[in-house]
Write a protein that holds these residues in place. Structure first.
Motif, PDB file in Angstrom:
ATOM      1  N   PHE B 243      46.665 -43.859-119.127  1.00 51.51           N
ATOM      2  CA  PHE B 243      46.081 -42.468-119.787  1.00 51.51           C
ATOM      3  C   PHE B 243      47.189 -40.928-119.046  1.00 51.51           C
ATOM      4  CE2 PHE B 243      45.041 -43.765-115.164  1.00 51.51           C
ATOM      5  CZ  PHE B 243      45.294 -42.304-114.460  1.00 51.51           C
ATOM      6  N   GLU B 244      47.869 -41.202-118.172  1.00 50.43           N
ATOM      7  CA  GLU B 244      48.305 -39.992-118.325  1.00 50.43           C
ATOM      8  C   GLU B 244      49.872 -39.828-119.773  1.00 50.43           C
ATOM      9  OE1 GLU B 244      48.621 -38.307-115.031  1.00 50.43           O
ATOM     10  OE2 GLU B 244      49.459 -36.949-116.167  1.00 50.43           O
TER      11      GLU B 244
ATOM     12  N   ARG D 209      44.602 -39.032-105.803  1.00 49.04           N
ATOM     13  CA  ARG D 209      44.457 -39.003-106.374  1.00 49.04           C
ATOM     14  C   ARG D 209      43.514 -40.027-107.447  1.00 49.04           C
ATOM     15  NH1 ARG D 209      49.734 -40.965-110.532  1.00 49.04           N
ATOM     16  NH2 ARG D 209      48.614 -40.015-112.834  1.00 49.04           N
ATOM     17  N   MET D 211      40.887 -42.782-109.568  1.00 53.34           N
ATOM     18  CA  MET D 211      41.816 -43.923-110.326  1.00 53.34           C
ATOM     19  C   MET D 211      43.004 -43.311-111.571  1.00 53.34           C
ATOM     20  SD  MET D 211      39.294 -46.863-109.419  1.00 53.34           S
ATOM     21  CE  MET D 211      38.590 -46.196-108.509  1.00 53.34           C
ATOM     22  N   SER D 212      41.394 -42.288-112.527  1.00 51.80           N
ATOM     23  CA  SER D 212      42.303 -42.511-113.514  1.00 51.80           C
ATOM     24  C   SER D 212      42.674 -41.076-113.920  1.00 51.80           C
ATOM     25  CB  SER D 212      41.805 -42.488-115.237  1.00 51.80           C
ATOM     26  OG  SER D 212      39.958 -41.704-114.514  1.00 51.80           O
ATOM     27  N   GLY D 213      42.711 -40.392-112.797  1.00 52.56           N
ATOM     28  CA  GLY D 213      43.335 -38.800-112.237  1.00 52.56           C
ATOM     29  C   GLY D 213      44.377 -38.281-112.864  1.00 52.56           C
ATOM     30  N   GLN D 214      44.453 -37.388-113.875  1.00 48.31           N
ATOM     31  CA  GLN D 214      45.712 -36.910-115.042  1.00 48.31           C
ATOM     32  C   GLN D 214      46.764 -35.779-113.908  1.00 48.31           C
ATOM     33  OE1 GLN D 214      44.596 -35.661-118.805  1.00 48.31           O
ATOM     34  NE2 GLN D 214      45.641 -37.158-119.712  1.00 48.31           N
TER      35      GLN D 214
END
Lengths: 348, 348, 348, 348
Positions: B243-244, D209, D211-214
Motif C-alpha cells: 500500500f505504500e 508506525r 500496520m497500514s500507515g503510509q
C-alpha cells in the motif's frame, strides 16, 4: 507533464532543467509558487519522459497529467464496444454473457455433460481449461490439446461458443483454432510477448487482471493488444491479492464501474476466483452485475469434491442454477437481460 | 494434511469423509477434540488434495503440514548451494556477487564503458537488458539481439560474466547463447512454460520474486526449474507491491533470512527495483547484505537522467563506487568478502 | 489446536512437547504421519496458547481449529440479530437502513437542510460528524459538542435517528447523550479501551472495519463490545487499503456475505469511503445490497465542492436521490425493502 | 497545488474554476498544454483544499506539490534531532539506543531479571508492557499499574531508563509518572486524541508506525505531537501488513532511510514485531542498523515458550547476547557505536 522543483534549487539550477526540457524539443511553462517552482512541460509525453525528468538534479517530483493509454480509453472511443464472439453471442450489449464450466476439462463426457447443465441453467458461453497454470510443478496441468478437442466437441453438441486459456506463444495456433475466445490468465497479464502475439490475431481475447495489477497497468496491457491490431478485447476482474486471508482473493468491485468509466471495453466479473469459496460466489456474482459488469465467469463442476483443480470454489449444477435465478433478478433491476434464464423461474 | 470437521457434522457425515480419504488410498487418523473432530490424513499429499478435501461437505478447513516444494528445500539439501556462473565467479559462497550495469543496453559504447566503471568499483558480474518488459507498448522495449551482441562484447573486453533477461520461450536459444546467467523477471515468475524451458538447460538462472509473489510461490517456481533438471537457480528479492506509495516497491528484507532458512539456494538483493529511488539504494543494499544476502543487483548508468529506462533508480559511477565501499564494510562485519573493492579504500 | 512437530525432532524432543501440553492441563493426541508427527491439543484454547506452543523447541507450526471469537459467531446465535436503534428504525431486518448525511456537520442550517433532503430521497437514519479524525493536525476537526447539538436539532425536526462518531473515551457521555447510534471509526477499530467503554453502554454501536483489519480481527473487536455487555453491535464495511491507487480505498464486497455467514450481526456497506470517488458510489452501493448488506452509509452534501471534508466522495441531493431509486430496484430483487423510496419512482 | 482540467471543459468552465480559486483568496496560474489545461494554485494549501478543488466540476485531478507536514520535516529543521531520554541515554546521536525487555511485564522478579540480562548484553533502555493491546478480549491484557511499579523497580535497580506503552488518555498521568519514554503503539498511530494529549507533555514519545500507515500519515501523526508542543518524538518502524503470510509483519527497511531523508526525527527499528519470528530477528536487526536506524527495540524473555504474549518472536538471553555482538559489528561499519557491547567480544 508537470515538474516540481526542489525548494533548494537556485535560479541557475532551474535554468538547467528548463534547458533540458527545451533540448528534448518540448516547451517549458514556468509557474513560481510561494514555496516551489513548478514547470509545465508542453509536448509529447512518452512513458520514458517521467523517469528521464524525474532523475534530473533538483527535481522533487514529476506528475503525469494524461493517461498513458490511448486506444482503450473512452476518450478515444466514447461508445461501449460490443464484441461478437460468434455462435450468436455478443459481449458488451444489454444481454449479459455468462461463461460457465469446469476449471479443468477432465474428459469428453465431463465437459459435454457440464456444458449441457450450464446451458440449461442459462449460461451462453462454455469455459474449460486445457492448459492450467499451477503454482506447483507436481499439480495436474491440464489435458493439453486433447482437452481442446473435448471442448470443441462440447461446443459442437451444444452450439455454445467456448473460451479457454492460452499460456504460451508456442500454443497460439492450436488454441486459436479451437477457441472462440482466448483467455489470457492473471499470471500472464504482463507477459508482453504473449500480448503481442494475440494482438496479431482477430480472435476475441479476454484479459484477466493480474493479482496485483493496478487498473492503469491492466488497461495498458489491453493497449498492447489493441495497438498490435486486435480490437476485440474483453476485460475480466477476478480478484486481487490483499492482506485478507479469509478468502483466496479479494474481488475488487470498485474496478467494474471505474473501468467502464475509463474505457469502452466490456468487463466480465469472475467471482469464483474473486472469492475462492463457493459459498460466496452467488452474492459476489450479484454484486458484480449490480455494479455494471457485462457478464460473469463461473466455475461449475458436477462433483466439486472430485475436481482435479479449484474444487473449493466450484458450484454444483444445482447451486449454479439457483445463482442464475438470483442474478436474473439483479440483471432486470439494472436494465440488462439474461435470456437463458426462464422468465417464469426468474420471477420465482 | 489435517482436516477440521464442522461442529455440526453428524457421526455419519464424519464417516463419509473418512470413507473418501480411504478411497483415495490414504489412512485417516481421527482425533476427537472438545469442540471439533480433527482428521489427520496419512499418505502422499499432492497439491490437488487440499482443494479436493476442502470441498467435501462438512469440512471446515484443511491444513497442509508439509511444504509443497521438495528439491529447493533445505531438508532436501542441507548445505548451501554454490553456483559457478563461469569466468571465475561463483554465487553463494563467502565472496559476494555484485551484478551491476544499466537497466537497458543502449549501444556498444554505453555498455562497455559502464562495464569498465562497475568493474573498477568492485562489481564482478555485468547486468544489462536487451529485452525489456515495459508496462506501456509505447515505451522503449530494448535493442533485442543487437543488445545481446553489445553485452557479449562488453563481457569479452572486461572478462566479466553477464546476466540478461529472457522474456519469452521464442528467445531461449539466443539468450542462452550470449548470457552466463539467464534472468527471469518478476512478471514472469509464474510463466510456467518459460520455467519449464529454462529448466531443460544447465545454464544458471536467476529467478526474481513476483511483485505479489508469496515466499512459498517463489520457491515453487524455483522447484519448476529444478524438477525439470536444472539445479543452478539463484533467487532474487526485488521488492514487493504494498500500500505504500512513497517508493516504487517495498524491499522485503525479511525474505532474505527466511529463504536462506527454508532453502539451500543463493539469494541476491536488488535494492534498485526494491526501492525505485536512487537515494535509497545504498542503505538498502547494506541492509540486504547485513541480513545475509549472497550478493546484489544494482542499476548503474553513466547519466541516469538520460537513461532510456529506470533513470530514477540508477546510480552514477560515482555513487556506485561510494556504495561499494560502504557495502564492503558490512560484508566484513558479517564474514563475507568483496574482493573487488580495494582493501585500503574499504578501510577508509 | 494442532501442533506440527519438525521432522528433525527426536523421540525425546517430542516427549518434551507432550509433557508441556500435559503440564498445562490439556491432553495430547499424537498422530504419526509419513513425514511429520502431529499433536492434537485437547482442552481450552485461549489466545495465549498459540504463541506459547509456537515457541516451544521443535514445533514447526501451530494451527488453531476454532474461531477465537464466541459471542459474535453464528454458532453462538444462529438467528440474525435485529437492532432497534429507536425512532422506529431497526437494522438487520428485511427493511434496509440507509444512513445518509454530510461527512462533517458545518452548522445547524446545513445539517437540517441535508437531513430533510436525504429523508425525502428515502434515507431513514441521519449521519453527520461532530468529531472528525483527520490525518493532518491542520485540517478541520469538526464542530465538537456544538455539532452534536445541531445534529440533535436535525433529528428533532425530521424524526430521524442519528449516528455520529465517538473518537475518545473522554467524549463517551456527551456523544451517548445525543446519538442514537455511536459510530466507532476505522482508525479506532482496535482502540480497545474505547471498545470496553462503549461495551459498558446499551446504546447501539456501529463498528467500522479498520483499513487493514482482517475479518477475524474485526469480529474480535466486536467481541470486545459484546463481551463487555452490549449486544447491540452493527458492523460496517468501508473499504480496505490495497496496492490500488485509483481509488482511496477498495470496497471489499466479499466481506459482506462472509461476515453474514460467520456472524449474526447486521452489516452496513459504506461505498462513500469504500471508493472515495462520488462517481463510483451508486454502483458500489448497489453491489453492497446485492451481496446481502443490511443497509448503506452514504455521504451527501448540498454543495460537495464547498464541503469542509470529503467533498470528492459526497453525493449531491440529486445524485443521492437517483442512487436511491436504483438501490430500491436491487433491494426488491434480493427480497429487501426500502420503504422510503416511493414505489412509483422505484418502478421508473 | 496543481489542478488538471478535463479535456472536455469549455472556456467558460475553465473560467469558473479560476473564479473559485480567486474567491478563495488564491492566485491561479494557467498553463495551456497540448491536451489539457493545467492551473497552478498559488497561496496557502491547507488539507481541505485538495478535496475542495478536487470536487469542482471538470477538474480531472489535483496534485499537491508541498508536503502536508511542516515541523517534522527536514526543511523545517535540517539537523538531526537528538533526544535526551534521561538516565544518561540519548536517541539520535552516534550511540545507538537498544531498547530490550519482555513484551509483557509478568511480575517484579521477571522484569528485574530480564533488565539485568539485557543490560549485561549491552542494551541501554528497558522495555516492558503493562497495558497490552490484544486482538482478543480473552487474552492477557497486562498487569496495569502494578506492572508500571515493577518496571520502575527494575529501572531503579539497573539505572536504565524505561519505555512502556500508553493505550488510553485515561492513563496519561500514571504512565507519564513511571515511564522515561511513552510508547504509542501501531494501533494508536492515528488515535488523534491520544496524540494531542501526549503532545501537551514534554516527556519523550516513541510513535510506532501503523500496520497500514503510509510514511506521510506517520509523519503527520508525529506532526500532531510536535504541533501540540512536544518536540521529543522518536519514530519506530515495526513492520507493515502485506499479502505475505510467511511472517507476522513485513519489516519495511526502505522506510528507515526515507524517513531520515524527509525528517530530522530519530528512527528505531523493531525487528521483533517486524518479523514475528525469533529466528529472523537478528538478521533484520542488523539490516535496520545497516540502513541507518538510530537504534533497536527487541523483545527478550527468559523463557519465551512460557511468555504471556509474543513468545514466538522473543529472543532468549543467550540469543539476544549473540545478536548484540553481530549488531555491534554492523554499527562499527556504519560509523555508529554500541558502547554496552564489550569491545573484545565485538571483535570476536
Amino acid at each position: 507533464m508537470i515538474i516540481v522543483v526542489s525548494p533548494d534549487a537556485t535560479q541557475d539550477e532551474v535554468a538547467r532543467i528548463i534547458a533540458r526540457i527545451e533540448e528534448s524539443g518540448r516547451k517549458a511553462h514556468i509557474s513560481e509558487g510561494q514555496e516551489r517552482t513548478i514547470i509545465g512541460v508542453i509536448g509529447s509525453d512518452p512513458p520514458e519522459l517521467e523517469d528521464m525528468f524525474g532523475s534530473l538534479p533538483h527535481v522533487e517530483s514529476v506528475h503525469r497529467v494524461t493517461h498513458p493509454y490511448k486506444m482503450v480509453s473512452r476518450q478515444f472511443n466514447p461508445t461501449d464496444t460490443v464484441i461478437d464472439i460468434g455462435k450468436g453471442v455478443t459481449v458488451g450489449g444489454s444481454e449479459l454473457a455468462v461463461m460457465a464450466g469446469p476449471c479443468s476439462i477432465e474428459n469428453e463426457g465431463h465437459i459435454v455433460d457440464t456444458a449441457r447443465a450450464v446451458q440449461q441453467a442459462g449460461a451462453n458461453v462454455l469455459r474449460g481449461g486445457a492448459y492450467k497454470p499451477r503454482s506447483s510443478p507436481y499439480a495436474f496441468r491440464g489435458l493439453g490439446e486433447e482437452g481442446l478437442r473435448c471442448l470443441a466437441q462440447a461446443s459442437k453438441e451444444t452450439g455454445m461458443p467456448v473460451i479457454t486459456e492460452l499460456m504460451t506463444v508456442r500454443d497460439v495456433d492450436v488454441v486459436a483454432k479451437h477457441a472462440d475466445v482466448i483467455q489470457i490468465g492473471a499470471r500472464n497479464m504482463q507477459n508482453f510477448n504473449l500480448l503481442d502475439e494475440v494482438g496479431a490475431l482477430k480472435k476475441p481475447v479476454m484479459l484477466k487482471r493480474a493479482m496485483s495489477g493496478q487498473i492503469e497497468e491492466w488497461l495498458l496491457a489491453a493497449e498492447y493488444i489493441l495497438s498490435a491490431g486486435n480490437p476485440n478485447v474483453i476485460l475480466c476482474e477476478r480478484g486481487i491479492r490483499t492482506f485478507e486471508t479469509a478468502y483466496r482473493n479479494t474481488f475488487d468491485v470498485n474496478a467494474i464501474p471505474l473501468v467502464k468509466e475509463l474505457s469502452h471495453l466490456p468487463v466480465i466479473a469472475d467471482p469464483s476466483h474473486g472469492t475462492g469459496k463457493w459459498g460466496l460466489v452467488a452474492p459476489v456474482a450479484r454484486a458484480g452485475i449490480a455494479a455494471g459488469a457485462d457478464g460473469l465467469m463461473i466455475e461449475v463442476h458436477p462433483h466439486p469434491e472430485a475436481a482435479l483443480s479449484d474444487g473449493a470454489q466450484s458450484l454444483t449444477y444445482e447451486s449454479f442454477t439457483k445463482m442464475m435465478l438470483s442474478v436474473a433478478g439483479i440483471a432486470a433491476a439494472v436494465g440488462r437481460t439474461l435470456s437463458g434464464v426462464k422468465a417464469t423461474a426468474a420471477a420465482r
